[in-house]
Design a protein around this motif. Structure first.
Motif, PDB file in Angstrom:
ATOM      1  N   ALA A 294      95.061  62.699 -28.842  1.00  0.00           N
ATOM      2  CA  ALA A 294      96.073  62.218 -28.342  1.00  0.00           C
ATOM      3  C   ALA A 294      96.625  63.230 -27.220  1.00  0.00           C
ATOM      4  CB  ALA A 294      97.179  62.178 -29.169  1.00  0.00           C
ATOM      5  N   HIS A 295      96.248  64.374 -26.938  1.00  0.00           N
ATOM      6  CA  HIS A 295      96.593  65.312 -25.997  1.00  0.00           C
ATOM      7  C   HIS A 295      95.717  65.558 -24.833  1.00  0.00           C
ATOM      8  CE1 HIS A 295      99.779  66.322 -28.875  1.00  0.00           C
ATOM      9  NE2 HIS A 295      98.766  66.531 -29.759  1.00  0.00           N
ATOM     10  N   PRO A 296      96.191  65.561 -23.631  1.00  0.00           N
ATOM     11  CA  PRO A 296      95.211  65.754 -22.723  1.00  0.00           C
ATOM     12  C   PRO A 296      94.611  66.946 -22.363  1.00  0.00           C
ATOM     13  CG  PRO A 296      97.482  64.718 -21.802  1.00  0.00           C
ATOM     14  CD  PRO A 296      97.574  65.353 -23.105  1.00  0.00           C
ATOM     15  N   ALA A 297      95.011  68.167 -23.218  1.00  0.00           N
ATOM     16  CA  ALA A 297      94.583  69.433 -22.961  1.00  0.00           C
ATOM     17  C   ALA A 297      93.216  69.464 -23.801  1.00  0.00           C
ATOM     18  CB  ALA A 297      95.558  70.576 -23.453  1.00  0.00           C
ATOM     19  N   GLU A 298      93.184  68.764 -24.907  1.00  0.00           N
ATOM     20  CA  GLU A 298      92.197  68.437 -25.855  1.00  0.00           C
ATOM     21  C   GLU A 298      90.949  67.658 -25.275  1.00  0.00           C
ATOM     22  OE1 GLU A 298      93.712  67.159 -29.455  1.00  0.00           O
ATOM     23  OE2 GLU A 298      94.565  68.972 -30.055  1.00  0.00           O
ATOM     24  N   GLY A 299      90.105  68.247 -24.178  1.00  0.00           N
ATOM     25  CA  GLY A 299      89.118  67.554 -23.828  1.00  0.00           C
ATOM     26  C   GLY A 299      87.904  67.735 -24.353  1.00  0.00           C
TER      27      GLY A 299
ATOM     28  N   TRP B 100      85.982  60.682 -28.007  1.00  0.00           N
ATOM     29  CA  TRP B 100      85.110  61.413 -27.665  1.00  0.00           C
ATOM     30  C   TRP B 100      84.017  61.168 -28.735  1.00  0.00           C
ATOM     31  CZ3 TRP B 100      84.870  63.748 -23.058  1.00  0.00           C
ATOM     32  CH2 TRP B 100      86.280  63.981 -22.532  1.00  0.00           C
ATOM     33  N   VAL B 101      82.801  60.355 -28.073  1.00  0.00           N
ATOM     34  CA  VAL B 101      81.633  60.045 -29.146  1.00  0.00           C
ATOM     35  C   VAL B 101      80.764  61.243 -29.263  1.00  0.00           C
ATOM     36  CG1 VAL B 101      80.040  58.325 -29.614  1.00  0.00           C
ATOM     37  CG2 VAL B 101      82.117  57.765 -28.648  1.00  0.00           C
ATOM     38  N   TYR B 102      80.268  61.532 -30.444  1.00  0.00           N
ATOM     39  CA  TYR B 102      79.311  62.507 -30.670  1.00  0.00           C
ATOM     40  C   TYR B 102      78.154  62.134 -31.783  1.00  0.00           C
ATOM     41  CZ  TYR B 102      81.378  63.586 -34.900  1.00  0.00           C
ATOM     42  OH  TYR B 102      81.896  63.433 -36.498  1.00  0.00           O
ATOM     43  N   ARG B 103      77.160  62.757 -31.115  1.00  0.00           N
ATOM     44  CA  ARG B 103      75.943  62.536 -31.994  1.00  0.00           C
ATOM     45  C   ARG B 103      74.962  63.712 -32.162  1.00  0.00           C
ATOM     46  NH1 ARG B 103      71.548  58.096 -30.601  1.00  0.00           N
ATOM     47  NH2 ARG B 103      70.684  59.993 -29.583  1.00  0.00           N
ATOM     48  N   VAL B 104      74.677  64.393 -33.185  1.00  0.00           N
ATOM     49  CA  VAL B 104      74.055  65.588 -33.295  1.00  0.00           C
ATOM     50  C   VAL B 104      72.454  65.220 -33.706  1.00  0.00           C
ATOM     51  CG1 VAL B 104      73.835  67.821 -34.441  1.00  0.00           C
ATOM     52  CG2 VAL B 104      76.124  66.806 -34.083  1.00  0.00           C
ATOM     53  N   ASP B 105      71.621  65.669 -32.752  1.00  0.00           N
ATOM     54  CA  ASP B 105      70.151  65.422 -33.042  1.00  0.00           C
ATOM     55  C   ASP B 105      69.614  66.721 -32.961  1.00  0.00           C
ATOM     56  OD1 ASP B 105      70.300  62.694 -32.985  1.00  0.00           O
ATOM     57  OD2 ASP B 105      70.034  62.479 -30.790  1.00  0.00           O
ATOM     58  N   GLU B 106      68.099  66.699 -33.767  1.00  0.00           N
ATOM     59  CA  GLU B 106      67.650  67.941 -33.649  1.00  0.00           C
ATOM     60  C   GLU B 106      66.223  67.712 -33.075  1.00  0.00           C
ATOM     61  OE1 GLU B 106      66.314  69.629 -37.363  1.00  0.00           O
ATOM     62  OE2 GLU B 106      66.920  67.718 -38.365  1.00  0.00           O
TER      63      GLU B 106
ATOM     64  N   ALA C  77      86.271  68.684 -28.373  1.00  0.00           N
ATOM     65  CA  ALA C  77      85.738  67.930 -29.376  1.00  0.00           C
ATOM     66  C   ALA C  77      84.326  68.550 -29.602  1.00  0.00           C
ATOM     67  CB  ALA C  77      85.482  66.547 -28.643  1.00  0.00           C
ATOM     68  N   ALA C  78      83.848  69.355 -28.755  1.00  0.00           N
ATOM     69  CA  ALA C  78      82.454  69.904 -29.052  1.00  0.00           C
ATOM     70  C   ALA C  78      82.817  71.176 -30.026  1.00  0.00           C
ATOM     71  CB  ALA C  78      81.871  70.476 -27.699  1.00  0.00           C
ATOM     72  N   ALA C  79      83.857  71.913 -29.880  1.00  0.00           N
ATOM     73  CA  ALA C  79      83.973  72.813 -30.805  1.00  0.00           C
ATOM     74  C   ALA C  79      84.401  72.361 -32.168  1.00  0.00           C
ATOM     75  CB  ALA C  79      85.424  73.531 -30.138  1.00  0.00           C
ATOM     76  N   LEU C  80      85.009  71.203 -32.527  1.00  0.00           N
ATOM     77  CA  LEU C  80      85.038  70.602 -33.643  1.00  0.00           C
ATOM     78  C   LEU C  80      83.866  70.434 -34.392  1.00  0.00           C
ATOM     79  CD1 LEU C  80      88.119  68.149 -33.038  1.00  0.00           C
ATOM     80  CD2 LEU C  80      88.266  70.495 -34.605  1.00  0.00           C
ATOM     81  N   VAL C  81      82.862  69.698 -33.743  1.00  0.00           N
ATOM     82  CA  VAL C  81      81.557  69.497 -34.125  1.00  0.00           C
ATOM     83  C   VAL C  81      80.836  70.886 -34.682  1.00  0.00           C
ATOM     84  CG1 VAL C  81      79.337  68.382 -33.619  1.00  0.00           C
ATOM     85  CG2 VAL C  81      81.395  67.254 -33.073  1.00  0.00           C
ATOM     86  N   ILE C  82      80.698  71.723 -33.679  1.00  0.00           N
ATOM     87  CA  ILE C  82      80.271  73.194 -33.767  1.00  0.00           C
ATOM     88  C   ILE C  82      80.709  73.713 -34.984  1.00  0.00           C
ATOM     89  CG2 ILE C  82      79.853  75.227 -32.756  1.00  0.00           C
ATOM     90  CD1 ILE C  82      79.560  73.735 -29.932  1.00  0.00           C
ATOM     91  N   THR C  83      82.066  73.759 -35.081  1.00  0.00           N
ATOM     92  CA  THR C  83      82.546  74.537 -36.143  1.00  0.00           C
ATOM     93  C   THR C  83      82.070  73.943 -37.368  1.00  0.00           C
ATOM     94  OG1 THR C  83      84.577  75.051 -34.742  1.00  0.00           O
ATOM     95  CG2 THR C  83      84.856  74.927 -37.029  1.00  0.00           C
ATOM     96  N   ASP C  84      82.149  72.508 -37.553  1.00  0.00           N
ATOM     97  CA  ASP C  84      81.634  71.880 -38.638  1.00  0.00           C
ATOM     98  C   ASP C  84      79.978  72.278 -38.883  1.00  0.00           C
ATOM     99  OD1 ASP C  84      81.787  70.166 -40.908  1.00  0.00           O
ATOM    100  OD2 ASP C  84      81.267  68.502 -39.821  1.00  0.00           O
ATOM    101  N   LEU C  85      78.892  72.145 -37.979  1.00  0.00           N
ATOM    102  CA  LEU C  85      77.740  72.474 -38.022  1.00  0.00           C
ATOM    103  C   LEU C  85      77.536  74.146 -38.509  1.00  0.00           C
ATOM    104  CD1 LEU C  85      76.165  70.953 -34.986  1.00  0.00           C
ATOM    105  CD2 LEU C  85      75.630  70.630 -37.308  1.00  0.00           C
TER     106      LEU C  85
END
Length: 57
Positions: free
Chosen positions: A37-42, A7-13, A46-54
């Motif tokens: 590596a797990h199909p359930a991690e869609g 999953w590729v991400y880029r955060v812009d404002e 990925a968005a939740a990981l980025v949002i948590t970091d933000l």
């Protein structure tokens, strides 16, 4: 056969009529790839990981 998904991400404002700019002082920090590596991690995972970091920024 690989079952990994990238999953590729880029955060812009938004900057109004000036368009969008990379977020933060270090734009490279807010661009990248999350490999799952797990199909359930869609896309939501990925968005939740980025949002948590933000939110912890």
């Amino acid at each position: 056969m690989s079952t990994e998904t990238n999953w590729v991400y880029r955060v812009d404002e938004p900057r109004g009529s000036a368009g969008r700019y990379s977020y933060g002082d270090d734009p490279e920090r807010w661009r990248g790839t999350i490999t799952s590596a797990h199909p359930a991690e869609g896309a939501q995972h990925a968005a939740a990981l980025v949002i948590t970091d933000l939110l912890t920024e």
